[in-house]
Design a protein around this motif. Structure first.
Motif, PDB file in Angstrom:
ATOM      1  N   UNK A 128       0.803  -1.221   0.000  1.00 25.14           N
ATOM      2  CA  UNK A 128       0.000   0.000   0.000  1.00 25.14           C
ATOM      3  C   UNK A 128       0.841   1.279   0.000  1.00 25.14           C
ATOM      4  N   UNK A 129       2.081   1.190   0.365  1.00 25.67           N
ATOM      5  CA  UNK A 129       3.031   2.300   0.313  1.00 25.67           C
ATOM      6  C   UNK A 129       2.574   3.562   1.063  1.00 25.67           C
ATOM      7  N   UNK A 130       2.299   3.480   2.359  1.00 20.92           N
ATOM      8  CA  UNK A 130       2.022   4.724   3.091  1.00 20.92           C
ATOM      9  C   UNK A 130       3.268   5.603   3.199  1.00 20.92           C
ATOM     10  N   UNK A 134       5.587  10.079  11.110  1.00 21.71           N
ATOM     11  CA  UNK A 134       5.294  10.238  12.529  1.00 21.71           C
ATOM     12  C   UNK A 134       4.063   9.407  12.866  1.00 21.71           C
ATOM     13  N   UNK A 135       4.148   8.661  13.967  1.00 25.87           N
ATOM     14  CA  UNK A 135       3.013   7.873  14.446  1.00 25.87           C
ATOM     15  C   UNK A 135       3.087   7.803  15.956  1.00 25.87           C
ATOM     16  N   UNK A 136       2.095   7.168  16.554  1.00 26.67           N
ATOM     17  CA  UNK A 136       2.120   7.013  18.007  1.00 26.67           C
ATOM     18  C   UNK A 136       3.234   6.077  18.448  1.00 26.67           C
ATOM     19  N   UNK A 137       3.763   5.278  17.520  1.00 28.86           N
ATOM     20  CA  UNK A 137       4.804   4.318  17.865  1.00 28.86           C
ATOM     21  C   UNK A 137       6.207   4.874  17.682  1.00 28.86           C
ATOM     22  N   UNK A 176      -0.405   6.806  10.611  1.00 28.47           N
ATOM     23  CA  UNK A 176       0.883   7.279  10.095  1.00 28.47           C
ATOM     24  C   UNK A 176       0.708   8.644   9.447  1.00 28.47           C
ATOM     25  N   UNK A 177       1.528   9.588   9.851  1.00 27.59           N
ATOM     26  CA  UNK A 177       1.587  10.892   9.200  1.00 27.59           C
ATOM     27  C   UNK A 177       2.870  10.957   8.390  1.00 27.59           C
TER      28      UNK A 177
END
Length: 274
Positions: free
Chosen positions: A118-120, A128-131, A166-167
């Motif tokens: 899916x290539x985010x 940037x994510x919560x992880x 995911x940002x």
């Protein structure tokens, strides 16, 4: 007599199986180094094709490596006289046992496949994510490697990233920047707006479409809060943002537009007593 029989039995075993054991060891050693070489070759060559890039290559390299190693083990066992059907049965049973014991690892593999599909994000993107957050350096079969802004190495399981929002700061070609400033209530809003727009339009990195705008965002306790909004290419965002922060302050000072700041009034003790 027993020693002679043992010696004879040992020699018979060496004559019957020694060569096969030696060949099996050679196959395993050659397979090990061949797997490493082919994996390296895949990682180096795939990005040169149009169908693959730096994001896909590491995962394919790992798949090739493990595939070659498993093939070498099967060939070695076959050379020792183990039936292929038995080998497949053993591998199947071992695979089932490993799958039950390492469910988390399998979820990481599945997450890695979904990330590639899916290539985010791609290698080189800042996410940037919560992880986790950082610049993506490699997407592997089990984990993703990143580098933070301050140069730290981050190794995180694929499932941790996939399960979070995911940002991606590099996915879009353009990005908006905002410059917030508070001006004095006595200051000329139209003059402040013109000064900020001149600053934005003077920077070559600021795009003309959409054109920069300045809004009155809030009437604060001690200031009228303005916001300059302008668009840049994503690659120019941070440099342009810092440049406009500095240029905006200098231009407002030069135009005589005051930027208020909190004041504290301290009364003398005798005045307080009165």
């Amino acid at each position: 007599m027993e020693l002679a029989q043992l010696t004879t039995a040992t020699l018979d075993w060496i004559n019957g199986y020694g060569t096969n054991v030696l060949v099996a060891l050679i196959v395993l050693i050659v397979g090990w180094y061949l797997a490493k070489w082919l994996a390296y070759l895949v990682v180096q060559l795939l990005p040169n094709t149009k169908a693959f890039d730096d994001t896909v290559a590491p995962m394919f390299g790992q798949l090739v490596r493990y595939g070659v190693i498993i093939t070498a083990i099967v060939i070695a066992l076959s050379g020792l006289g183990v039936q292929t059907a038995s080998i497949i049965a053993v591998i199947g049973a071992a695979g089932l046992a490993i799958a039950l014991a390492l469910q988390g690892t399998l979820s990481n593999i599945a997450a890695g496949v979904m990330i590639i599909w899916l290539r985010p994000f791609n290698v080189g993107d800042y996410i940037e994510s919560s992880a986790v957050n950082g610049t993506v350096k490699q997407v592997g079969l089990f984990a993703t490697r990143l580098r933070t802004i301050d140069g730290l190495y981050v190794f995180t399981p694929n499932a941790k990233i996939w399960d979070a929002t995911i940002t991606n700061y590099n996915k879009e070609m353009t990005r908006r920047l905002s410059f917030d400033v508070g001006i004095d209530y006595k200051a000329d809003i139209d003059l402040a707006r013109k000064v900020l727009l001149d600053v934005a339009n003077a920077d070559e990195r600021v795009l003309s479409t959409p054109e920069p705008v300045v809004y009155v965002m809030n009437l604060g306790n001690s200031s009228v809060d303005l916001q300059l909004r302008a668009w840049t290419r994503t690659s120019d965002h941070w440099e342009t943002r810092m440049a406009i922060n500095e240029a905006g302050k200098k231009a407002l000072d030069a135009a005589g537009v005051d930027i208020p700041f909190p004041h504290m009034r301290i009364l003398a003790p005798e005045l307080v007593q009165k």
